[in-house]
Motif scaffolding. Structure first.
Motif, PDB file in Angstrom:
ATOM      1  N   ILE A 118      -9.840   3.105  -0.562  1.00 40.33           N
ATOM      2  CA  ILE A 118     -10.681   2.111  -1.232  1.00 40.33           C
ATOM      3  C   ILE A 118     -10.221   1.946  -2.674  1.00 40.33           C
ATOM      4  CG2 ILE A 118     -13.030   1.543  -1.957  1.00 40.33           C
ATOM      5  CD1 ILE A 118     -14.040   3.114   0.452  1.00 40.33           C
ATOM      6  N   GLY A 119      -9.871   3.052  -3.323  1.00 29.21           N
ATOM      7  CA  GLY A 119      -9.398   2.978  -4.699  1.00 29.21           C
ATOM      8  C   GLY A 119      -8.158   2.122  -4.835  1.00 29.21           C
ATOM      9  N   ALA A 120      -7.209   2.274  -3.899  1.00 31.76           N
ATOM     10  CA  ALA A 120      -5.989   1.466  -3.939  1.00 31.76           C
ATOM     11  C   ALA A 120      -6.308  -0.012  -3.734  1.00 31.76           C
ATOM     12  CB  ALA A 120      -5.008   1.945  -2.864  1.00 31.76           C
ATOM     13  N   MET A 121      -7.223  -0.316  -2.831  1.00 30.66           N
ATOM     14  CA  MET A 121      -7.612  -1.710  -2.618  1.00 30.66           C
ATOM     15  C   MET A 121      -8.318  -2.274  -3.842  1.00 30.66           C
ATOM     16  SD  MET A 121      -8.731  -2.285   1.358  1.00 30.66           S
ATOM     17  CE  MET A 121      -9.854  -0.909   1.516  1.00 30.66           C
ATOM     18  N   PHE A 122      -9.156  -1.453  -4.496  1.00 32.99           N
ATOM     19  CA  PHE A 122      -9.819  -1.901  -5.722  1.00 32.99           C
ATOM     20  C   PHE A 122      -8.784  -2.367  -6.745  1.00 32.99           C
ATOM     21  CE2 PHE A 122     -14.169   0.495  -5.619  1.00 32.99           C
ATOM     22  CZ  PHE A 122     -14.569  -0.316  -4.569  1.00 32.99           C
ATOM     23  N   PHE A 123      -7.771  -1.545  -6.979  1.00 31.65           N
ATOM     24  CA  PHE A 123      -6.747  -1.895  -7.959  1.00 31.65           C
ATOM     25  C   PHE A 123      -5.916  -3.088  -7.487  1.00 31.65           C
ATOM     26  CE2 PHE A 123      -7.887   2.002  -9.966  1.00 31.65           C
ATOM     27  CZ  PHE A 123      -7.392   1.941 -11.270  1.00 31.65           C
ATOM     28  N   PRO A 161       0.277  -2.389   4.121  1.00 32.08           N
ATOM     29  CA  PRO A 161      -1.123  -2.512   4.559  1.00 32.08           C
ATOM     30  C   PRO A 161      -2.097  -2.880   3.439  1.00 32.08           C
ATOM     31  CG  PRO A 161      -0.388  -0.216   4.621  1.00 32.08           C
ATOM     32  CD  PRO A 161       0.821  -1.055   4.409  1.00 32.08           C
ATOM     33  N   ILE A 162      -1.860  -2.386   2.213  1.00 27.89           N
ATOM     34  CA  ILE A 162      -2.737  -2.756   1.091  1.00 27.89           C
ATOM     35  C   ILE A 162      -2.556  -4.228   0.755  1.00 27.89           C
ATOM     36  CG2 ILE A 162      -3.226  -2.386  -1.353  1.00 27.89           C
ATOM     37  CD1 ILE A 162      -4.251  -0.130   0.328  1.00 27.89           C
ATOM     38  N   HIS A 163      -1.318  -4.677   0.740  1.00 23.89           N
ATOM     39  CA  HIS A 163      -1.035  -6.101   0.499  1.00 23.89           C
ATOM     40  C   HIS A 163      -1.689  -6.954   1.584  1.00 23.89           C
ATOM     41  CE1 HIS A 163       2.145  -9.524   0.710  1.00 23.89           C
ATOM     42  NE2 HIS A 163       1.144  -9.887  -0.070  1.00 23.89           N
ATOM     43  N   PHE A 164      -1.578  -6.519   2.836  1.00 23.15           N
ATOM     44  CA  PHE A 164      -2.158  -7.287   3.932  1.00 23.15           C
ATOM     45  C   PHE A 164      -3.676  -7.335   3.819  1.00 23.15           C
ATOM     46  CE2 PHE A 164      -3.536  -7.899   8.390  1.00 23.15           C
ATOM     47  CZ  PHE A 164      -2.853  -9.074   8.657  1.00 23.15           C
ATOM     48  N   ALA A 165      -4.288  -6.247   3.342  1.00 25.53           N
ATOM     49  CA  ALA A 165      -5.745  -6.228   3.161  1.00 25.53           C
ATOM     50  C   ALA A 165      -6.185  -7.319   2.193  1.00 25.53           C
ATOM     51  CB  ALA A 165      -6.192  -4.860   2.654  1.00 25.53           C
ATOM     52  N   ILE A 166      -5.460  -7.492   1.091  1.00 28.74           N
ATOM     53  CA  ILE A 166      -5.814  -8.524   0.115  1.00 28.74           C
ATOM     54  C   ILE A 166      -5.628  -9.914   0.720  1.00 28.74           C
ATOM     55  CG2 ILE A 166      -5.338  -9.452  -2.184  1.00 28.74           C
ATOM     56  CD1 ILE A 166      -6.611  -6.652  -2.132  1.00 28.74           C
ATOM     57  N   ILE A 167      -4.558 -10.098   1.501  1.00 26.57           N
ATOM     58  CA  ILE A 167      -4.332 -11.387   2.164  1.00 26.57           C
ATOM     59  C   ILE A 167      -5.513 -11.727   3.075  1.00 26.57           C
ATOM     60  CG2 ILE A 167      -2.897 -12.594   3.864  1.00 26.57           C
ATOM     61  CD1 ILE A 167      -0.506 -10.983   2.810  1.00 26.57           C
ATOM     62  N   VAL A 168      -5.940 -10.759   3.886  1.00 34.40           N
ATOM     63  CA  VAL A 168      -7.053 -10.984   4.813  1.00 34.40           C
ATOM     64  C   VAL A 168      -8.333 -11.330   4.045  1.00 34.40           C
ATOM     65  CG1 VAL A 168      -8.567  -9.884   6.509  1.00 34.40           C
ATOM     66  CG2 VAL A 168      -6.091  -9.509   6.621  1.00 34.40           C
ATOM     67  N   ILE A 169      -8.630 -10.584   3.005  1.00 31.64           N
ATOM     68  CA  ILE A 169      -9.877 -10.788   2.259  1.00 31.64           C
ATOM     69  C   ILE A 169      -9.881 -12.155   1.583  1.00 31.64           C
ATOM     70  CG2 ILE A 169     -11.215  -9.977   0.278  1.00 31.64           C
ATOM     71  CD1 ILE A 169     -10.351  -7.117   1.093  1.00 31.64           C
ATOM     72  N   LEU A 212       0.341  -5.288  -5.367  1.00 25.31           N
ATOM     73  CA  LEU A 212       0.774  -3.885  -5.290  1.00 25.31           C
ATOM     74  C   LEU A 212       1.156  -3.281  -6.635  1.00 25.31           C
ATOM     75  CD1 LEU A 212       2.950  -4.079  -2.048  1.00 25.31           C
ATOM     76  CD2 LEU A 212       0.570  -3.346  -2.276  1.00 25.31           C
ATOM     77  N   TRP A 213       1.334  -4.113  -7.652  1.00 28.29           N
ATOM     78  CA  TRP A 213       1.797  -3.595  -8.941  1.00 28.29           C
ATOM     79  C   TRP A 213       0.804  -2.593  -9.534  1.00 28.29           C
ATOM     80  CZ3 TRP A 213      -0.116  -5.042 -14.029  1.00 28.29           C
ATOM     81  CH2 TRP A 213       0.619  -4.451 -15.075  1.00 28.29           C
ATOM     82  N   LEU A 214      -0.459  -2.980  -9.646  1.00 25.09           N
ATOM     83  CA  LEU A 214      -1.450  -2.088 -10.264  1.00 25.09           C
ATOM     84  C   LEU A 214      -1.695  -0.802  -9.467  1.00 25.09           C
ATOM     85  CD1 LEU A 214      -4.318  -4.161 -11.962  1.00 25.09           C
ATOM     86  CD2 LEU A 214      -2.709  -2.544 -12.995  1.00 25.09           C
ATOM     87  N   PRO A 215      -1.870  -0.873  -8.129  1.00 19.49           N
ATOM     88  CA  PRO A 215      -2.055   0.387  -7.386  1.00 19.49           C
ATOM     89  C   PRO A 215      -0.886   1.359  -7.560  1.00 19.49           C
ATOM     90  CG  PRO A 215      -2.617  -1.481  -6.007  1.00 19.49           C
ATOM     91  CD  PRO A 215      -2.007  -2.037  -7.246  1.00 19.49           C
ATOM     92  N   ARG A 216       0.330   0.817  -7.665  1.00 19.12           N
ATOM     93  CA  ARG A 216       1.491   1.681  -7.849  1.00 19.12           C
ATOM     94  C   ARG A 216       1.526   2.264  -9.261  1.00 19.12           C
ATOM     95  NH1 ARG A 216       5.617  -2.300  -4.491  1.00 19.12           N
ATOM     96  NH2 ARG A 216       5.198  -1.412  -2.434  1.00 19.12           N
ATOM     97  N   ILE A 217       1.189   1.451 -10.251  1.00 24.84           N
ATOM     98  CA  ILE A 217       1.133   1.929 -11.635  1.00 24.84           C
ATOM     99  C   ILE A 217       0.075   3.020 -11.764  1.00 24.84           C
ATOM    100  CG2 ILE A 217       0.458   1.287 -13.993  1.00 24.84           C
ATOM    101  CD1 ILE A 217       3.237   0.382 -13.318  1.00 24.84           C
ATOM    102  N   ALA A 218      -1.042   2.829 -11.054  1.00 22.26           N
ATOM    103  CA  ALA A 218      -2.154   3.802 -11.119  1.00 22.26           C
ATOM    104  C   ALA A 218      -1.887   5.051 -10.295  1.00 22.26           C
ATOM    105  CB  ALA A 218      -3.447   3.133 -10.648  1.00 22.26           C
ATOM    106  N   GLY A 219      -0.799   5.059  -9.530  1.00 15.43           N
ATOM    107  CA  GLY A 219      -0.476   6.208  -8.706  1.00 15.43           C
ATOM    108  C   GLY A 219      -1.341   6.335  -7.466  1.00 15.43           C
ATOM    109  N   LEU A 220      -1.946   5.219  -7.022  1.00 22.88           N
ATOM    110  CA  LEU A 220      -2.831   5.246  -5.853  1.00 22.88           C
ATOM    111  C   LEU A 220      -2.129   4.764  -4.587  1.00 22.88           C
ATOM    112  CD1 LEU A 220      -6.034   3.792  -7.567  1.00 22.88           C
ATOM    113  CD2 LEU A 220      -5.641   6.177  -6.906  1.00 22.88           C
ATOM    114  N   HIS A 221      -0.899   4.266  -4.745  1.00 22.05           N
ATOM    115  CA  HIS A 221      -0.178   3.713  -3.588  1.00 22.05           C
ATOM    116  C   HIS A 221       1.308   3.831  -3.842  1.00 22.05           C
ATOM    117  CE1 HIS A 221       0.163   1.469   0.099  1.00 22.05           C
ATOM    118  NE2 HIS A 221       0.875   0.529  -0.476  1.00 22.05           N
ATOM    119  N   ASN A 222       2.047   4.135  -2.817  1.00 23.64           N
ATOM    120  CA  ASN A 222       3.507   4.293  -2.951  1.00 23.64           C
ATOM    121  C   ASN A 222       4.218   2.937  -3.013  1.00 23.64           C
ATOM    122  OD1 ASN A 222       3.263   7.090  -2.805  1.00 23.64           O
ATOM    123  ND2 ASN A 222       3.305   7.057  -0.543  1.00 23.64           N
TER     124      ASN A 222
END
Length: 428
Positions: free
Chosen positions: A167-172, A354-362, A418-428
């Motif tokens: 959820i944290g990665a999706m938030f970012f 999958p995180i990118h796809f989640a944002i597309i779906v939403i 994906l830029w922010l989740p990766r910067i935040a260290g929440l996603h590879n």
């Protein structure tokens, strides 16, 4: 074939107004019966397991926090702040609408709640300043789609149920896309309101800006508290929901003193009803998703898409078209819980993050909220404005174009999500 028939029947039931939870539950039980599973205890167990998740604790807490803040009158503070910042430019109040929607998105997490709360305030105000009611209505619901994209997002919590995503990665991941949508909407507003008169007597100055900022700052700090806490490892996204509830209570009960015991009791009652409604949908959707998995539908969907194309860009285009249609007929929560377990594994097979796809779906399903015949936001704004869905839909056409441009950019430029989740260290 039986699965396709059941899904078509489900769409028909939803269109004619059968409650979502009952529609999904009845179809799931019918499917299991056709598959030879008639033990009701199995259905009950699957429904309970769908609700028995740690991440789901965030759902009622985020709902409660958003309702407390809205009941505490934070909308007026945000609107005043936005008016001071952008109210003096041409089309200023329309820009205020977008900016207020962006700030409210970081508080409520619900597009429908933002539509109802901001629509009741902004539409009469914009009408008094010379904007048409149709334009004000279309702009309000177009801006409201940012709520489930920015944290804290209720839809992202629900999306995490079948996918087990962070959820944290999706938030970012939703922050930059939401801001981009706001910028595109304001760019269109600048063009559409290029001949709108400027209010020269609008008060402005360091003192006015400081006062408005001081009043709005505690509210603006709410989403920063969530994002900063998750990024800093102080708490998980679920724990962040509890922190936000405590912050909202302190802010509205003690600091602002805008929520009394009677209003607070009503807020708790409304939040409990909303949470219960969503949880019932979650339970029946989990049962239906289990039936689809038993019928091997996710693998069949993957094979179908791979037979159509082996190009991930074409695949994403097909998915966008499909979800835009689904969003026009099916509400967001059941759409996610029914179709994401089918589409997400296929997207991963095509190499989509999958995180990118989640944002597309939403984003797709948020556009669907504003699309007839079943767009929930259209019904809400129509009841507030007194205009028909047809009149508002006509005014929405240029806004659809703006949102489709945003959707295409989000779809084909993964770095935006994906830029922010990766910067935040929440996603590879």
């Amino acid at each position: 074939m039986s699965v396709i028939i059941l899904i078509l029947v489900l769409v028909v039931l939803l269109v004619i107004g059968v409650p979502i939870a009952f529609s999904i539950g009845l179809l799931a039980i019918a499917g299991l019966t056709m598959a030879g599973i008639t033990n009701p205890a199995i259905a009950a167990q699957r429904m309970f397991s769908g609700m028995n998740g740690y991440a789901l604790l965030a759902l009622p807490l985020f709902i409660l926090a958003g309702n407390i803040l809205v009941a505490g009158g934070v909308i007026q503070r945000l609107i005043v702040f936005a008016d001071v910042v952008v109210g003096r430019i041409r089309g200023g109040l329309a820009h205020v609408n977008v900016l207020s929607n962006l700030m409210m998105a970081g508080v409520s997490g619900s597009a429908t709640a933002d539509t109802a709360a901001l629509g009741a305030v902004m539409i009469p105000t914009m009408k008094a300043r010379g904007y048409t009611v149709e334009f004000a209505s279309a702009l309000t619901i177009s801006g409201a789609i940012m709520a489930p994209i920015l944290p804290p997002s209720l839809i992202m919590v629900i999306y995490a149920i079948p996918t087990k995503l962070s959820i944290g990665a999706m938030f970012f991941a939703g922050i930059v896309p939401a801001i981009m949508i706001a910028v595109l909407l304001m760019a269109y507003v600048g063009f559409a309101c290029r001949n709108h008169p400027i209010l020269a007597d609008q008060p402005f100055g360091p003192a006015v800006l400081f006062k408005a900022t001081l009043k709005a700052l505690p509210v603006l700090a709410a989403p920063l508290l969530i994002v900063g806490g998750v990024r800093g490892g102080l708490f998980t996204a679920t724990e962040a929901a509890a922190v936000l509830c405590g912050y909202a209570l302190v802010l509205c009960l003690i600091a602002y003193r805008s929520v009394g015991p009677r209003k607070l009791a009503e807020v708790f009652r409304e939040s409990a009803l909303t949470s219960a409604t969503i949880m019932i949908i979650v339970a029946t959707s989990n049962l239906f998703a289990w039936y689809l998995a038993m019928e091997n539908v996710p693998n069949a969907a993957r094979d179908l898409f791979q037979s159509l194309t082996d190009n991930p860009y074409i695949f994403l285009l097909i998915v966008n078209i499909f979800l835009l249609v689904v969003g026009a007929f099916v509400d967001t929560v059941p759409a996610i819980l029914i179709f994401v377990p089918i589409l997400q594994p296929t997207a991963v097979q095509f190499g989509v993050d999958p995180i990118h796809f989640a944002i597309i779906v939403i984003v797709n399903l948020m556009i669907g909220l504003n699309t007839p015949p079943v767009g929930t936001n259209l019904f809400v704004i129509s009841s507030i404005s007194g205009k028909s869905m047809g009149q508002i839909s006509k005014a929405l056409l240029p806004f659809y174009a703006v949102k489709i441009v945003a959707l295409l950019v989000i779809t084909y430029v993964p770095a935006i999500s994906l830029w922010l989740p990766r910067i935040a260290g929440l996603h590879n």
